[in-house]
Write a protein that holds these residues in place. Structure first.
Motif, PDB file in Angstrom:
ATOM      1  N   ILE A  71       0.667  -1.366   0.047  1.00 27.11           N
ATOM      2  CA  ILE A  71      -0.075  -0.110   0.056  1.00 27.11           C
ATOM      3  C   ILE A  71       0.951   1.390  -0.004  1.00 27.11           C
ATOM      4  N   GLY A  72       2.051   1.299   0.515  1.00 26.47           N
ATOM      5  CA  GLY A  72       2.735   2.461   0.445  1.00 26.47           C
ATOM      6  C   GLY A  72       3.126   2.806  -1.083  1.00 26.47           C
ATOM      7  N   HIS A  73       3.514   1.592  -1.942  1.00 32.28           N
ATOM      8  CA  HIS A  73       3.667   2.236  -3.104  1.00 32.28           C
ATOM      9  C   HIS A  73       2.434   2.828  -3.792  1.00 32.28           C
ATOM     10  N   LEU A  74       1.158   2.188  -3.607  1.00 27.21           N
ATOM     11  CA  LEU A  74       0.148   2.802  -4.099  1.00 27.21           C
ATOM     12  C   LEU A  74      -0.080   4.177  -3.604  1.00 27.21           C
ATOM     13  N   SER A  95       8.214  -1.118   4.239  1.00 33.87           N
ATOM     14  CA  SER A  95       9.407  -1.789   3.584  1.00 33.87           C
ATOM     15  C   SER A  95       8.833  -3.319   2.869  1.00 33.87           C
ATOM     16  N   ALA A  96       9.068  -3.548   1.889  1.00 38.42           N
ATOM     17  CA  ALA A  96       8.811  -4.813   1.250  1.00 38.42           C
ATOM     18  C   ALA A  96       9.759  -5.943   2.035  1.00 38.42           C
ATOM     19  N   THR A  97      10.896  -5.571   2.314  1.00 42.70           N
ATOM     20  CA  THR A  97      11.799  -6.414   3.274  1.00 42.70           C
ATOM     21  C   THR A  97      11.331  -6.896   4.342  1.00 42.70           C
ATOM     22  N   GLN A  98      10.624  -5.835   5.130  1.00 40.91           N
ATOM     23  CA  GLN A  98       9.905  -6.259   6.427  1.00 40.91           C
ATOM     24  C   GLN A  98       8.692  -6.962   6.222  1.00 40.91           C
ATOM     25  N   ILE A  99       8.058  -6.996   5.295  1.00 45.97           N
ATOM     26  CA  ILE A  99       6.633  -7.481   4.897  1.00 45.97           C
ATOM     27  C   ILE A  99       7.118  -8.959   4.634  1.00 45.97           C
ATOM     28  N   ARG A 100       8.203  -9.155   3.838  1.00 49.29           N
ATOM     29  CA  ARG A 100       8.705 -10.675   3.635  1.00 49.29           C
ATOM     30  C   ARG A 100       8.947 -11.373   4.797  1.00 49.29           C
ATOM     31  N   ASN A 101       9.871 -10.507   5.771  1.00 49.45           N
ATOM     32  CA  ASN A 101      10.268 -11.291   6.844  1.00 49.45           C
ATOM     33  C   ASN A 101       9.005 -11.543   7.892  1.00 49.45           C
ATOM     34  N   ASP A 102       7.993 -10.520   7.924  1.00 55.66           N
ATOM     35  CA  ASP A 102       6.845 -10.915   8.612  1.00 55.66           C
ATOM     36  C   ASP A 102       6.027 -12.427   8.249  1.00 55.66           C
ATOM     37  N   ILE A 103       5.918 -12.235   7.035  1.00 55.19           N
ATOM     38  CA  ILE A 103       5.264 -13.348   6.365  1.00 55.19           C
ATOM     39  C   ILE A 103       6.022 -14.802   6.693  1.00 55.19           C
ATOM     40  N   LYS A 104       7.361 -14.550   6.651  1.00 50.01           N
ATOM     41  CA  LYS A 104       8.298 -15.916   6.827  1.00 50.01           C
ATOM     42  C   LYS A 104       7.799 -16.192   8.696  1.00 50.01           C
ATOM     43  N   GLY A 136       5.329 -15.853  10.178  1.00 46.40           N
ATOM     44  CA  GLY A 136       4.009 -15.972  10.415  1.00 46.40           C
ATOM     45  C   GLY A 136       3.195 -14.957  10.764  1.00 46.40           C
ATOM     46  N   LYS A 137       3.579 -13.567  10.769  1.00 47.29           N
ATOM     47  CA  LYS A 137       2.801 -12.713  11.103  1.00 47.29           C
ATOM     48  C   LYS A 137       1.754 -12.145  10.392  1.00 47.29           C
ATOM     49  N   ASN A 138       0.769 -11.436  10.665  1.00 44.72           N
ATOM     50  CA  ASN A 138      -0.421 -10.735   9.793  1.00 44.72           C
ATOM     51  C   ASN A 138       0.050  -9.545   9.001  1.00 44.72           C
ATOM     52  N   VAL A 139       0.344  -9.727   7.769  1.00 46.28           N
ATOM     53  CA  VAL A 139       0.745  -8.304   6.998  1.00 46.28           C
ATOM     54  C   VAL A 139      -0.709  -8.010   6.107  1.00 46.28           C
ATOM     55  N   ARG A 140      -1.648  -8.532   6.527  1.00 39.32           N
ATOM     56  CA  ARG A 140      -3.064  -8.148   5.657  1.00 39.32           C
ATOM     57  C   ARG A 140      -3.184  -6.519   5.657  1.00 39.32           C
ATOM     58  N   PRO A 141      -3.042  -5.862   6.649  1.00 38.87           N
ATOM     59  CA  PRO A 141      -3.133  -4.056   6.409  1.00 38.87           C
ATOM     60  C   PRO A 141      -1.949  -3.483   5.466  1.00 38.87           C
ATOM     61  N   LEU A 142      -0.827  -3.970   5.063  1.00 39.65           N
ATOM     62  CA  LEU A 142       0.138  -3.459   4.382  1.00 39.65           C
ATOM     63  C   LEU A 142       0.087  -3.625   2.912  1.00 39.65           C
ATOM     64  N   LEU A 143      -1.005  -4.584   2.614  1.00 41.79           N
ATOM     65  CA  LEU A 143      -1.033  -5.186   1.198  1.00 41.79           C
ATOM     66  C   LEU A 143      -2.477  -4.937   0.584  1.00 41.79           C
ATOM     67  N   PRO A 144      -2.467  -4.430  -0.780  1.00 42.85           N
ATOM     68  CA  PRO A 144      -3.650  -4.527  -1.488  1.00 42.85           C
ATOM     69  C   PRO A 144      -4.454  -5.819  -1.186  1.00 42.85           C
ATOM     70  N   PRO A 145      -5.904  -5.793  -0.971  1.00 42.27           N
ATOM     71  CA  PRO A 145      -6.263  -7.389  -0.669  1.00 42.27           C
ATOM     72  C   PRO A 145      -6.158  -8.226  -1.595  1.00 42.27           C
TER      73      PRO A 145
END
Length: 194
Positions: free
Chosen positions: A16-19, A160-169, A171-180
């Protein structure tokens, strides 16, 4: 002549930051469109951490479906790697002579612009629209009041996309950071989990 902003990135994943940045710039400047240019291989990044080019393109296209002024651009997929911005600009200008291209970048990238291949040519032929970032990198004096560099008032987005990738790895919820649509696609495809 259509004024087209080019927003380069790995978009690994698009978030969503990019958008927010791309949409803010197209709505608050005289640009007609902003193209998100998906970079297959940024010379400053390790390639192994990247998802497949077409998977990243698919995510960008999904993310932009409801943004008519934002487009996905895969021009760099067919260019020699690593990609250099000056080459991409030359190819786009030849392919779309009816467009005037502008470069979008964060102030953190502006700080290292002097390291880019043929940066003098970029500054000679193209305008650069710079959006604010929280950074301690010093902007070189010649770039501060350069006639081709325009500072844009835009929200400061620290996602940060890097943080999002690390969070997914992790097992954290990254739903609010990404377009649905992008969240669903990443989840279905099990991307970034390993």
């Amino acid at each position: 002549m259509k004024r087209t902003g080019l927003f380069f990135g790995s978009f690994n994943p698009v978030h969503i930051g990019h958008l927010i940045i791309a949409n803010h710039i197209v709505e608050h400047t005289d640009l007609d469109e902003v193209w998100l240019v998906i970079t297959p291989h940024n010379p400053h990044k390790i390639k192994s951490s990247l998802l497949n080019d077409f998977q990243r393109l698919t995510m960008v296209r999904m993310a932009l479906e409801n943004y008519p002024k934002l487009k996905a651009c895969n021009v760099e997929f067919d260019l020699p790697q690593p990609n250099y911005t000056i080459h991409t600009l030359t190819v786009l200008q030849e392919k779309y002579p009816e467009r005037k291209f502008y470069l979008l970048m964060g102030q953190d990238n502006l700080a290292s612009l002097y390291k880019w291949k043929n940066f003098e040519s970029i500054l000679k032929y193209y305008r650069i629209l710079v959006y604010p970032r929280i950074t301690d990198k010093k902007i070189p004096e010649p770039f501060l009041n350069h006639p081709k560099i325009q500072w844009i008032k835009a929200p400061i987005i620290e996602i940060s996309a890097t943080q999002i990738r690390n969070d997914i790895k992790a097992g954290k919820n990254v739903r609010p950071l990404l377009p649905p649509e992008v969240f669903r696609y990443i989840d279905e495809m099990n991307f970034y989990k390993k």
